[in-house]
Design an enzyme around this catalytic site. Sequence first.
Site, PDB file in Angstrom:
ATOM      1  N   TYR A   1       1.204  17.868  25.666  1.00  0.00           N
ATOM      2  CA  TYR A   1       0.613  17.645  26.987  1.00  0.00           C
ATOM      3  C   TYR A   1      -0.421  18.730  27.244  1.00  0.00           C
ATOM      4  O   TYR A   1      -0.152  19.918  27.014  1.00  0.00           O
ATOM      5  CB  TYR A   1       1.700  17.694  28.072  1.00  0.00           C
ATOM      6  CG  TYR A   1       1.173  17.508  29.475  1.00  0.00           C
ATOM      7  CD1 TYR A   1       0.664  16.272  29.882  1.00  0.00           C
ATOM      8  CD2 TYR A   1       1.192  18.549  30.402  1.00  0.00           C
ATOM      9  CE1 TYR A   1       0.181  16.086  31.173  1.00  0.00           C
ATOM     10  CE2 TYR A   1       0.715  18.363  31.695  1.00  0.00           C
ATOM     11  CZ  TYR A   1       0.213  17.137  32.081  1.00  0.00           C
ATOM     12  OH  TYR A   1      -0.252  16.967  33.359  1.00  0.00           O
TER      13      TYR A   1
ATOM     14  N   ASP B   1      -3.346  25.544  22.969  1.00  0.00           N
ATOM     15  CA  ASP B   1      -3.041  25.412  24.394  1.00  0.00           C
ATOM     16  C   ASP B   1      -1.776  26.216  24.660  1.00  0.00           C
ATOM     17  O   ASP B   1      -0.666  25.767  24.402  1.00  0.00           O
ATOM     18  CB  ASP B   1      -2.864  23.934  24.755  1.00  0.00           C
ATOM     19  CG  ASP B   1      -2.548  23.742  26.241  1.00  0.00           C
ATOM     20  OD1 ASP B   1      -2.391  24.760  26.950  1.00  0.00           O
ATOM     21  OD2 ASP B   1      -2.453  22.589  26.676  1.00  0.00           O
TER      22      ASP B   1
ATOM     23  N   LYS C   1      -0.090  28.777  34.208  1.00  0.00           N
ATOM     24  CA  LYS C   1       1.293  29.095  34.557  1.00  0.00           C
ATOM     25  C   LYS C   1       1.516  30.598  34.792  1.00  0.00           C
ATOM     26  O   LYS C   1       1.150  31.090  35.850  1.00  0.00           O
ATOM     27  CB  LYS C   1       2.240  28.487  33.516  1.00  0.00           C
ATOM     28  CG  LYS C   1       2.071  26.952  33.475  1.00  0.00           C
ATOM     29  CD  LYS C   1       3.183  26.168  32.865  1.00  0.00           C
ATOM     30  CE  LYS C   1       3.012  24.682  33.200  1.00  0.00           C
ATOM     31  NZ  LYS C   1       2.569  23.815  32.146  1.00  0.00           N
TER      32      LYS C   1
END
Length: 432
Positions: free
Chosen positions: A142, A237, A265
């Site tokens: 994702y 990522d 995050k």
Amino acid sequence: MTQSEILFERAQTHIPGGVNSPVRAFRAVGGKPIFIKRAQGAYLYDEDEKPYIDLINSWGPMILGHAPAMILEAVQQALGDSLSFGAPTRKEVEMAELICELVPSIEMVRLVNSGTEATMSAIRTARGYTKRAKIIKFEGCYHGHGDSFLIAAGSGAITMGEPDSAGVTQGVANDTLTAPFNDLEAVKTLVQANQGQIAAIILEPVVGNMGVVVGKDDFLQGLRQICDAEGIVLIFDEVMTGFRLSVGGFQQIVGIKPDMTTLGKIIGGGLPVGAYGGKKEIMQSVAPVGKVYQAGTLSGNPVAVSAGLAMLRHLKQTPSVYRQIQEATQQITKGMQAINQKYALAYPINSIGSMYTIFFSQKTEIFNFEDAKTSDTALFARYFQEMLKRGVYLAPSQYESLFVSTAIESTQIAHILQAHEEAIQVLSGENF
Ligand SMILES: *Cc1c(COP(=O)(O)O)cnc(C)c1O
């Protein structure tokens, strides 16, 4: 009715599905979402003041648990200077310097407001830099909700992708190729069939978003070699793994330098911050130096950056954080395995650092999305509900990582394992 039930009713009138991000709606596990009022340390408190041990930690950012004093103080200090200037600040410079110091493959970095913005901007930059159109991504990885990433595999290894969300055009899908994770041969086939057309290969080097699946060393090394040979930009990522698996991300652990890295995050310390960066030569393609346009009204927001800076400085100064949360995680996963064995269950638990997932699968090992999909999601849903009843808040989907924070200590670990044993007992009483 609980306050959460009352609020969920109201929420559905004016918010699609009652939530601002789909997985929060509990659709994969049934039941109704819990509305959270506040959080402290290891615990979330719902609108009825019921406490839950939090194993999501805001999907990663709250690595120090909730409401850590030093981050709240940094935010409080920043607040007095107003909320946003739309002009450069000292803190952005300090943040960029710190990111480049901690993650040495990043020579230049641009701050954005989310992981999604970071990955979208990274592939635009890779495309602008290479003057190529296509990207390769991996099934089950994702990368946020940018159109180019909401793509499912086509029918054959060398066919183009298919839109995986309504509203994504076939035109966009044509430029996204997908391969199974941990499958180097599939990547070689794609690269050969699209010689000179691939701008970037993007992946989560440790996947969190199909449940935890660690990239194999030879797979990651192989990708590095292919990208070097073919002039393809390798993008790690690390929105989830950055500052989570080590202060230098997973790339520091595996010893591979990607060309670009995306972050999010943890770098916002709980406020919205993302970042993309990499080799100077590539990042100089970004406006105003280069021709790749990317901008943001609130990018580098002084309050958000203050939280992020306080977080990164703390992690840099306190390497014991990583040992602590890894040990806590191992106590949890080993404890769960021992309990499962008592009930003759052998569900695989994938874990690295402070991330873990139990897959309700009959497979012994989970290496990719095909494997992950063998999980019994209905069984997971029942497990989730049993844990929630016992005050343990898991991610409401089989295909997620759980995150252990420094606030999870022996008391909470004992509670989690007790809940796990009771949940397994209940499920064993049913026939499955
Ligand atoms: C969470 C996540 C994103 C998206 O970040 P948002 O801040 O939710 O937009 C991208 N990539 C990975 C690996 C993630 O875990």
